[in-house]
Design a protein around this motif. Structure first.
Motif, PDB file in Angstrom:
ATOM      1  N   ASP A 197      -3.823   7.367   8.077  1.00 40.61           N
ATOM      2  CA  ASP A 197      -4.572   8.040   7.031  1.00 40.61           C
ATOM      3  C   ASP A 197      -3.612   8.308   5.869  1.00 40.61           C
ATOM      4  N   ILE A 198      -4.011   7.966   4.650  1.00 40.03           N
ATOM      5  CA  ILE A 198      -3.146   8.105   3.477  1.00 40.03           C
ATOM      6  C   ILE A 198      -2.672   9.550   3.302  1.00 40.03           C
ATOM      7  N   SER A 199      -3.571  10.508   3.457  1.00 36.42           N
ATOM      8  CA  SER A 199      -3.168  11.910   3.272  1.00 36.42           C
ATOM      9  C   SER A 199      -2.176  12.345   4.354  1.00 36.42           C
ATOM     10  N   ASN A 200      -2.312  11.809   5.565  1.00 40.43           N
ATOM     11  CA  ASN A 200      -1.359  12.107   6.640  1.00 40.43           C
ATOM     12  C   ASN A 200       0.022  11.551   6.288  1.00 40.43           C
ATOM     13  N   LEU A 201       0.050  10.321   5.751  1.00 42.24           N
ATOM     14  CA  LEU A 201       1.311   9.713   5.307  1.00 42.24           C
ATOM     15  C   LEU A 201       1.977  10.600   4.252  1.00 42.24           C
ATOM     16  N   ILE A 202       1.228  10.981   3.242  1.00 40.32           N
ATOM     17  CA  ILE A 202       1.769  11.805   2.154  1.00 40.32           C
ATOM     18  C   ILE A 202       2.272  13.146   2.688  1.00 40.32           C
ATOM     19  N   ASN A 203       1.504  13.772   3.580  1.00 43.64           N
ATOM     20  CA  ASN A 203       1.900  15.071   4.152  1.00 43.64           C
ATOM     21  C   ASN A 203       3.186  14.961   4.960  1.00 43.64           C
ATOM     22  N   LEU A 240       0.831  -1.202   0.000  1.00 45.40           N
ATOM     23  CA  LEU A 240       0.000   0.000   0.000  1.00 45.40           C
ATOM     24  C   LEU A 240       0.870   1.259   0.000  1.00 45.40           C
ATOM     25  N   ILE A 241       1.864   1.285   0.885  1.00 46.07           N
ATOM     26  CA  ILE A 241       2.749   2.454   0.963  1.00 46.07           C
ATOM     27  C   ILE A 241       3.519   2.624  -0.344  1.00 46.07           C
ATOM     28  N   GLU A 242       4.017   1.518  -0.899  1.00 45.61           N
ATOM     29  CA  GLU A 242       4.744   1.588  -2.169  1.00 45.61           C
ATOM     30  C   GLU A 242       3.852   2.158  -3.269  1.00 45.61           C
ATOM     31  N   LEU A 243       2.614   1.706  -3.330  1.00 47.96           N
ATOM     32  CA  LEU A 243       1.681   2.177  -4.349  1.00 47.96           C
ATOM     33  C   LEU A 243       1.365   3.660  -4.180  1.00 47.96           C
ATOM     34  N   VAL A 244       0.983   4.043  -2.961  1.00 54.38           N
ATOM     35  CA  VAL A 244       0.596   5.429  -2.696  1.00 54.38           C
ATOM     36  C   VAL A 244       1.746   6.392  -2.985  1.00 54.38           C
ATOM     37  N   LEU A 245       2.932   6.083  -2.467  1.00 56.72           N
ATOM     38  CA  LEU A 245       4.064   6.994  -2.664  1.00 56.72           C
ATOM     39  C   LEU A 245       4.565   6.961  -4.103  1.00 56.72           C
ATOM     40  N   GLY A 246       4.441   5.812  -4.770  1.00 54.26           N
ATOM     41  CA  GLY A 246       4.786   5.732  -6.183  1.00 54.26           C
ATOM     42  C   GLY A 246       3.887   6.631  -7.018  1.00 54.26           C
ATOM     43  N   LEU A 247       2.592   6.646  -6.691  1.00 51.70           N
ATOM     44  CA  LEU A 247       1.645   7.509  -7.397  1.00 51.70           C
ATOM     45  C   LEU A 247       1.916   8.987  -7.129  1.00 51.70           C
ATOM     46  N   GLU A 248       2.562   9.277  -6.004  1.00 49.82           N
ATOM     47  CA  GLU A 248       2.924  10.659  -5.671  1.00 49.82           C
ATOM     48  C   GLU A 248       4.205  11.103  -6.387  1.00 49.82           C
TER      49      GLU A 248
END
Length: 120
Positions: free
Chosen positions: A106-112, A16-24
């Motif tokens: 929370d995904i947005s918290n991770l990204i922030n 999940l983290i790999e996917l989310v941060l890859g998309l960022e």
């Protein structure tokens, strides 16, 4: 492109983290255990490390302490991730990461938090 090393023994969270941060737009490398941790840091040269506290037989806080004590890696920001919500609950394993994320997160918290550390 900023590079992020993610170390988590839970495959679903890791993916999940790999996917989310890859998309960022980040280049992400994942490890499910710490057996090749030092080698991956040397080869991948991450700009940030996301590190789970409980890594099976290993304690992520010990890895964090080693990173912060080494002149070659002390500059790399470390964000610890844990379901325990307490980084200092094991005597002698107190670490000082740059930030902390509690599971479930929370995904947005991770990204922030990731973008804040990489912007610093």
């Amino acid at each position: 492109m900023k590079k992020i090393l993610v170390v988590d023994d839970n495959q679903e969270i890791l993916e999940l983290i790999e996917l989310v941060l890859g998309l960022e737009g980040y280049r992400v490398s994942g490890l499910m255990d710490a057996s090749h941790f030092n080698q991956r840091i040397t080869e991948f040269k991450p700009d940030l490390i996301l590190l789970d506290v409980m890594l099976g037989a290993l304690d992520g806080r010990d890895l964090c302490n080693r990173l912060k004590a080494d002149q070659l890696t002390l500059h790399i920001p470390v964000i610890m991730i844990s379901a325990s919500h307490n980084l200092n609950d094991t005597e002698g394993s107190i670490c000082h990461p740059n930030d902390f994320i509690a599971k479930p997160f929370d995904i947005s918290n991770l990204i922030n938090k990731v973008s804040a550390q990489l912007a610093a």
